[in-house]
Scaffold this active site. Structure first.
Site, PDB file in Angstrom:
ATOM      1  N   GLU A 109       4.749  -3.199 -11.340  1.00  0.00           N
ATOM      2  CA  GLU A 109       5.882  -3.189 -10.391  1.00  0.00           C
ATOM      3  C   GLU A 109       5.595  -2.319  -9.155  1.00  0.00           C
ATOM      4  O   GLU A 109       6.459  -1.641  -8.618  1.00  0.00           O
ATOM      5  CB  GLU A 109       7.188  -2.823 -11.105  1.00  0.00           C
ATOM      6  N   PRO A 145      -4.583 -13.805 -10.042  1.00  0.00           N
ATOM      7  CA  PRO A 145      -5.911 -13.242 -10.347  1.00  0.00           C
ATOM      8  C   PRO A 145      -6.488 -12.461  -9.158  1.00  0.00           C
ATOM      9  O   PRO A 145      -7.096 -11.416  -9.331  1.00  0.00           O
ATOM     10  CB  PRO A 145      -6.756 -14.482 -10.670  1.00  0.00           C
ATOM     11  N   SER A 170      -1.506  -5.885  -5.324  1.00  0.00           N
ATOM     12  CA  SER A 170      -0.738  -5.069  -4.383  1.00  0.00           C
ATOM     13  C   SER A 170      -0.440  -5.819  -3.083  1.00  0.00           C
ATOM     14  O   SER A 170       0.627  -5.665  -2.504  1.00  0.00           O
ATOM     15  CB  SER A 170      -1.516  -3.795  -4.044  1.00  0.00           C
ATOM     16  N   ARG A 187       3.828  24.238 -36.435  1.00  0.00           N
ATOM     17  CA  ARG A 187       2.433  24.696 -36.421  1.00  0.00           C
ATOM     18  C   ARG A 187       2.359  26.212 -36.223  1.00  0.00           C
ATOM     19  O   ARG A 187       2.996  26.753 -35.306  1.00  0.00           O
ATOM     20  CB  ARG A 187       1.688  23.989 -35.282  1.00  0.00           C
TER      21      ARG A 187
HETATM   22  N1  CAA Z   1      12.308  -4.177   0.086  1.00  0.00           N
HETATM   23  C1  CAA Z   1      12.735  -5.202   0.880  1.00  0.00           C
HETATM   24  N2  CAA Z   1      11.920  -5.833   1.749  1.00  0.00           N
HETATM   25  C2  CAA Z   1      10.634  -5.401   1.829  1.00  0.00           C
HETATM   26  C3  CAA Z   1      10.136  -4.375   1.027  1.00  0.00           C
HETATM   27  C4  CAA Z   1      11.020  -3.750   0.128  1.00  0.00           C
HETATM   28  N3  CAA Z   1      10.631  -2.750  -0.679  1.00  0.00           N
HETATM   29  N4  CAA Z   1       8.827  -4.191   1.314  1.00  0.00           N
HETATM   30  C5  CAA Z   1       8.523  -5.082   2.261  1.00  0.00           C
HETATM   31  N5  CAA Z   1       9.611  -5.809   2.570  1.00  0.00           N
HETATM   32  C6  CAA Z   1       9.708  -6.877   3.574  1.00  0.00           C
HETATM   33  C7  CAA Z   1       9.477  -6.317   4.955  1.00  0.00           C
HETATM   34  O1  CAA Z   1      10.693  -5.880   5.528  1.00  0.00           O
HETATM   35  C8  CAA Z   1       8.897  -7.506   5.679  1.00  0.00           C
HETATM   36  O2  CAA Z   1       9.936  -8.383   6.037  1.00  0.00           O
HETATM   37  P1  CAA Z   1       9.834  -9.218   7.445  1.00  0.00           P
HETATM   38  O3  CAA Z   1       8.446  -9.758   7.562  1.00  0.00           O
HETATM   39  O4  CAA Z   1      10.901 -10.241   7.307  1.00  0.00           O
HETATM   40  O5  CAA Z   1      10.122  -8.197   8.517  1.00  0.00           O
HETATM   41  C9  CAA Z   1       8.104  -8.231   4.601  1.00  0.00           C
HETATM   42  O6  CAA Z   1       8.637  -7.793   3.348  1.00  0.00           O
HETATM   43  C10 CAA Z   1       6.619  -7.917   4.625  1.00  0.00           C
HETATM   44  O7  CAA Z   1       6.486  -6.513   4.542  1.00  0.00           O
HETATM   45  P2  CAA Z   1       5.309  -5.728   5.255  1.00  0.00           P
HETATM   46  O8  CAA Z   1       5.179  -6.213   6.666  1.00  0.00           O
HETATM   47  O9  CAA Z   1       5.571  -4.282   5.037  1.00  0.00           O
HETATM   48  O10 CAA Z   1       4.057  -6.286   4.435  1.00  0.00           O
HETATM   49  P3  CAA Z   1       2.778  -5.530   3.918  1.00  0.00           P
HETATM   50  O11 CAA Z   1       1.846  -6.581   3.468  1.00  0.00           O
HETATM   51  O12 CAA Z   1       2.273  -4.528   4.922  1.00  0.00           O
HETATM   52  O13 CAA Z   1       3.314  -4.677   2.656  1.00  0.00           O
HETATM   53  C11 CAA Z   1       3.921  -4.473   0.342  1.00  0.00           C
HETATM   54  C12 CAA Z   1       3.958  -5.307   1.597  1.00  0.00           C
HETATM   55  C13 CAA Z   1       4.990  -3.380   0.455  1.00  0.00           C
HETATM   56  C14 CAA Z   1       2.560  -3.811   0.117  1.00  0.00           C
HETATM   57  C15 CAA Z   1       4.234  -5.465  -0.794  1.00  0.00           C
HETATM   58  O14 CAA Z   1       3.257  -6.468  -0.825  1.00  0.00           O
HETATM   59  C16 CAA Z   1       4.344  -4.824  -2.160  1.00  0.00           C
HETATM   60  O15 CAA Z   1       5.357  -4.246  -2.516  1.00  0.00           O
HETATM   61  N6  CAA Z   1       3.260  -4.969  -2.959  1.00  0.00           N
HETATM   62  C17 CAA Z   1       3.332  -4.557  -4.372  1.00  0.00           C
HETATM   63  C18 CAA Z   1       3.570  -5.751  -5.223  1.00  0.00           C
HETATM   64  C19 CAA Z   1       4.093  -5.377  -6.562  1.00  0.00           C
HETATM   65  O16 CAA Z   1       4.874  -4.438  -6.715  1.00  0.00           O
HETATM   66  N7  CAA Z   1       3.716  -6.159  -7.568  1.00  0.00           N
HETATM   67  C20 CAA Z   1       4.240  -5.965  -8.885  1.00  0.00           C
HETATM   68  C21 CAA Z   1       4.064  -7.220  -9.672  1.00  0.00           C
HETATM   69  S1  CAA Z   1       5.419  -7.566 -10.721  1.00  0.00           S
HETATM   70  C22 CAA Z   1       5.176  -6.692 -12.136  1.00  0.00           C
HETATM   71  O17 CAA Z   1       4.373  -5.805 -12.227  1.00  0.00           O
HETATM   72  C23 CAA Z   1       6.115  -7.052 -13.221  1.00  0.00           C
HETATM   73  C24 CAA Z   1       5.710  -6.688 -14.590  1.00  0.00           C
HETATM   74  O18 CAA Z   1       5.000  -7.378 -15.233  1.00  0.00           O
HETATM   75  C25 CAA Z   1       6.307  -5.532 -15.263  1.00  0.00           C
END
Ligand code: CAA
Length: 386
Positions: A364, A128, A132, A269
């Site tokens: 996603e 909730p 992101s 059309r």
């Molecule tokens: N691939 C692999 N690893 C990744 C990554 C990626 N794309 N993005 C980040 N990481 C890893 C980083 O390497 C880091 O690893 P370490 O700490 O071990 O070095 C760790 O994750 C944290 O990353 P950041 O330091 O970059 O963290 P951040 O908070 O600054 O950013 C973010 C993270 C990229 C914003 C991430 O939170 C994100 O992708 N958010 C979006 C979430 C999302 O996509 N939600 C979708 C929900 S699911 C859904 O929608 C399904 C559905 O119903 C259809």
């Protein structure tokens, strides 16, 4: 990199198209109105191998590559984006996790039926108050003296939420370690304390199933951990990289479906004494739609090929999703414009494309998140090469 489709790729695309047109399209309009879940269609998709497309045959999957998967998703999304997201979540976000990180026992018990379509999966990361900013998981998993965990918290916007049998759930098991303390668990429907909310009433992808979930002292054994304790955030991110290719293919299907309808209508059309496709203003719109959908297709193929080759595809997947979801909105809007007033009413079907397209810019990882992912990868690549 070549974009040539093999005979196998073409055969899968044709099979998906035939299935979509004959089995999904006839009920798509009605299901958009009623928001009824396509239970029988999902069963048939399982029988045809669409629910575990990339899973190895030894675990009940079709053993196909990511390119096949995107081709099938595009064809299915062309007629019904709801069916496409049900399929993509089961494939990309559930089967992939268990196949990549699960134990042989978890694969036998959970992956096999999910890949064969006997069971349905859901992926539970969003909450909730956490979308992101996914590192901030508020759902907790507290280790008990007997080695089990008690899960407490809530998840939101869960695709397949009310219909799923197996749930991939991310929870904070060691808050001191921040995102390195997040663990991935397998939760089953019916576990005591696991509560399933009501289906959301959505703008688009209406017959797909989205709900919130509640966890009150849901007890899971250590055998329900996927991967290692504390590896959950990495698993969540790597899973979403692949998932984003699937959502890009879904967006492309929405766009190409809307474009096909616009082309067909432009022959039917007449205005100013001629079919409207004799008018340059309509020709320009159709040409722009074609360029955009083809460019999205190339980005998707590129990401899929890199994934299949075992290369780093994080940036390519984010680029494909960012662009395909953007052009899905643009193409759907222009398809309505080509139809004029008829495009604004349900009968001509293109308004559904616009409603369905919007979510591809949100789930996603929003488009804003895709920008972040792309920019960070660009900077990493620059640093590595300098
Ligand atoms: N691939 C692999 N690893 C990744 C990554 C990626 N794309 N993005 C980040 N990481 C890893 C980083 O390497 C880091 O690893 P370490 O700490 O071990 O070095 C760790 O994750 C944290 O990353 P950041 O330091 O970059 O963290 P951040 O908070 O600054 O950013 C973010 C993270 C990229 C914003 C991430 O939170 C994100 O992708 N958010 C979006 C979430 C999302 O996509 N939600 C979708 C929900 S699911 C859904 O929608 C399904 C559905 O119903 C259809």
């Amino acid at each position: 990199m070549t974009f040539q489709l093999s005979e196998d790729h073409q055969a899968i695309r044709d099979a998906a198209k035939e299935f979509a047109v004959n089995e999904i399209a006839p009920t798509a309009v009605e299901r958009d109105k009623t928001a009824e879940f396509p239970t029988e269609i999902v069963q048939k998709m399982g029988e045809l191998g669409f629910m575990g497309m990339m899973v190895a045959p030894e675990w009940g999957g079709a053993g196909l590559d990511t390119v096949c998967y995107t081709l099938a998703l595009e064809e299915i999304a062309k007629v019904d984006a709801s069916c496409a997201v049900i399929m993509s979540v089961n494939n990309s976000l559930v089967c992939w996790v268990i196949e990549t990180f699960g134990t042989p026992e978890q694969k036998e018990r959970f992956l096999r039926p999910l890949a064969m379509g006997g069971k349905l999966g859901a992926y539970c990361l969003s909450e909730p108050g956490v979308g992101s900013d996914a590192t901030q998981q508020a759902t907790t998993a507290t280790l008990q003296p007997d080695g089990s965990y008690l899960i407490n918290g809530a998840k939101n916007w869960i695709t397949n939420g009310t219909k799923a049998d197996h749930y991939i759930v991310f929870a904070q098991s060691d808050p001191a370690k921040k995102h390195h303390g997040i663990t991935c668990f397998l939760v089953e429907k019916g576990m005591p304390g696991f509560e399933i909310g009501l289906k959301e009433d959505k703008l688009g992808i209406r017959s797909s199933d989205t709900c919130s979930l509640g966890f009150t002292d849901v007890r899971v054994g250590p055998d329900r951990i996927v991967g290692a304790e504390g590896q959950g955030f990495k698993i969540a991110m790597e899973t979403l990289n692949g998932g984003r290719i699937g959502i890009a293919a879904q967006a492309l299907g929405i766009a190409s479906g809307a474009m096909e309808k616009a082309i067909r209508y432009s022959f039917e059309r007449h205005a100013f004494g001629q079919p409207i496709n004799h008018l340059q203003t309509i020709q320009f719109k159709l040409a722009d739609m074609q360029v955009k959908t083809e460019a999205a297709r190339m980005l998707i193929f590129r990401a899929a090929r890199k994934k299949d080759a075992g290369e780093n595809y994080i940036k390519e997947a984010a680029m494909a999703k960012l662009y395909a979801s953007r052009i899905a909105m643009e193409v759907a809007t222009e398809a309505i414009q080509v139809h004029g007033g008829y495009g604004y009413v349900r009968e001509y079907l293109v308004e559904r494309a616009l409603r369905d397209a919007k979510i591809t810019e949100i789930y996603e990882g929003t488009s804003e998140i895709q920008h972040i992912v792309i920019a960070r990868q660009l900077m990493k690549e620059y640093e590595l090469s300098n």
